[in-house]
Design a protein around this motif. Sequence first.
Motif, PDB file in Angstrom:
ATOM      1  N   GLU A  64      -8.907  -2.348 -16.941  1.00 22.18           N
ATOM      2  CA  GLU A  64      -9.570  -3.285 -15.117  1.00 22.18           C
ATOM      3  C   GLU A  64     -10.413  -4.158 -16.357  1.00 22.18           C
ATOM      4  O   GLU A  64     -10.254  -5.501 -15.385  1.00 22.18           O
ATOM      5  N   ARG A 112     -12.085  -7.280 -11.952  1.00 27.84           N
ATOM      6  CA  ARG A 112     -12.094  -5.764 -12.663  1.00 27.84           C
ATOM      7  C   ARG A 112     -10.115  -6.540 -12.418  1.00 27.84           C
ATOM      8  O   ARG A 112     -10.156  -7.367 -11.361  1.00 27.84           O
ATOM      9  N   GLU A 114      -7.191  -5.597 -11.974  1.00 26.61           N
ATOM     10  CA  GLU A 114      -6.300  -4.634 -10.883  1.00 26.61           C
ATOM     11  C   GLU A 114      -5.451  -5.534 -10.178  1.00 26.61           C
ATOM     12  O   GLU A 114      -5.813  -6.693 -10.431  1.00 26.61           O
ATOM     13  N   ARG A 120      -8.400  -5.729  -2.346  1.00 26.54           N
ATOM     14  CA  ARG A 120      -8.479  -5.134  -3.563  1.00 26.54           C
ATOM     15  C   ARG A 120      -8.338  -6.765  -4.459  1.00 26.54           C
ATOM     16  O   ARG A 120      -7.184  -7.284  -4.222  1.00 26.54           O
TER      17      ARG A 120
HETATM   18 MG    MG Z   1     -11.090   1.339  -8.662  1.00 26.68          MG
END
Ligand code: MG
Length: 423
Positions: A64, A112, A114, A120
Amino acid sequence: MKYNSIKGFRDIFGKDADIFTFIEDISKKIFKKYNYQEIRIPTVEMVELFTRSIGETTDIVEKEMYVFEDKGKRKIALRPEGTAGVVRSFIENNISQKYPSQKFFYTGQMFRQERPQAGRFREFMQIGCEYFSNASVYADVEVVLLANEILETAGVADKKVEINFLGCEKCRENMIESIKNICKERFNELCDDCKRRSEKNPLRVLDCKIDGDKFKDIKIELCEECGNKFENFKIELKKTGIEFYVSNKLVRGLDYYTDVVFEITSGDLGSQNAVCAGGRYDNLVHELGGPQTSAVGFAIGIDRLAEIVSNNSSQKIVFGALDVFVISFGEGKTLNCGFDVLTKLREEGVSTDGAYFNKSLKAQMRLADSLNSKYVLIIGDEEIKKDKIILRDMSGKVQKEIQIKNIIEEVKNVTSRTIKNNL
Ligand code: MG
Ligand code: ATP
């Protein structure tokens, strides 16, 4: 050419930005109440700082992290979390010796890479704290209380505090052994990542979104000393009145934790329901080259907390929330008078705005309304002739005429009354 923001990155404005500010403001107040000092750390650090602290085989480091080479050929990473940087600063600035306070809070962007989805993002905000040089159970309890108070003050009603205890090296070895055994028994059922993790870093299997549940009944035997420490922590935490649950599979996705770990989830969120996570990390300062120093901390995900606040109808955050909107018309005297009043009100600390354009009364009233202004001042040619200004209370929809010379005093009076009532 049309430019769009990059996948996983977003713009935050309007009411959403006000909610972020609200969360940061209440958190900072609470941190101050507990005597935490602010620390501002760089957004970029050397890659090794994160590989050493978070752990080479963690998801963050393996998959990430945003890593790049700068012009000096240094390998640099955008920070994926705050603890590593704060610990680096703690050591570099010799804070344990030179600085009276050992309690810090920070806020800022983390990065990050991701898969972007609800809750997220690739750039997100965290607010967190680190409490150094205190191995007492009360330091552990304090940080849980602190995180809980921030979430409660923000208005999170549906929350669940989960705790676990990772223990000393020996206890963690036992834990790893138990995980390895289950992995062996159920190897064919594991996802590809966990097949690999079960060898390289078995603790991480428990975090897996696919396989984690297979381990929810895992029994971990703590050694006598760690068992007693955990019992003591539970006793002290219980005394605070916070409701909590013990989760044997809670290990957190970073390698530096020892002893107490905790996570707070909320039923007001979707599948990404973790809003706060933390724990004790008594070896990290030493591992990164500093003196042996105990430490405990947590990080709250502001983006997720903001989503809860935004959907919470009882938490009223009003976008704009201006005290006064000044409506004036024309080019000459009325507009001059409007600007003069507006400037004087700002000098008196009243939040004030006005439109310096010749729109109709109706259009300006609509603007004042959408900015959630508590009061409106209307300055028209007729009023100017009478040396008067109309003061309209937008909540009661009542208005009265006030002498121009008295207007600043009058507005100060009514706005300070509403400000006081709102506190
Ligand atoms: Mg995580
Ligand atoms: P998750 O299990 O949701 O991936 P995590 O264990 O990776 O969380 P931490 O590193 O402990 O998260 O970070 C603390 C908090 O930061 C999380 O509880 C969450 O609220 C928030 N957070 C983490 N990653 C993201 C992200 N990509 N986008 C938004 N918030 C995040």
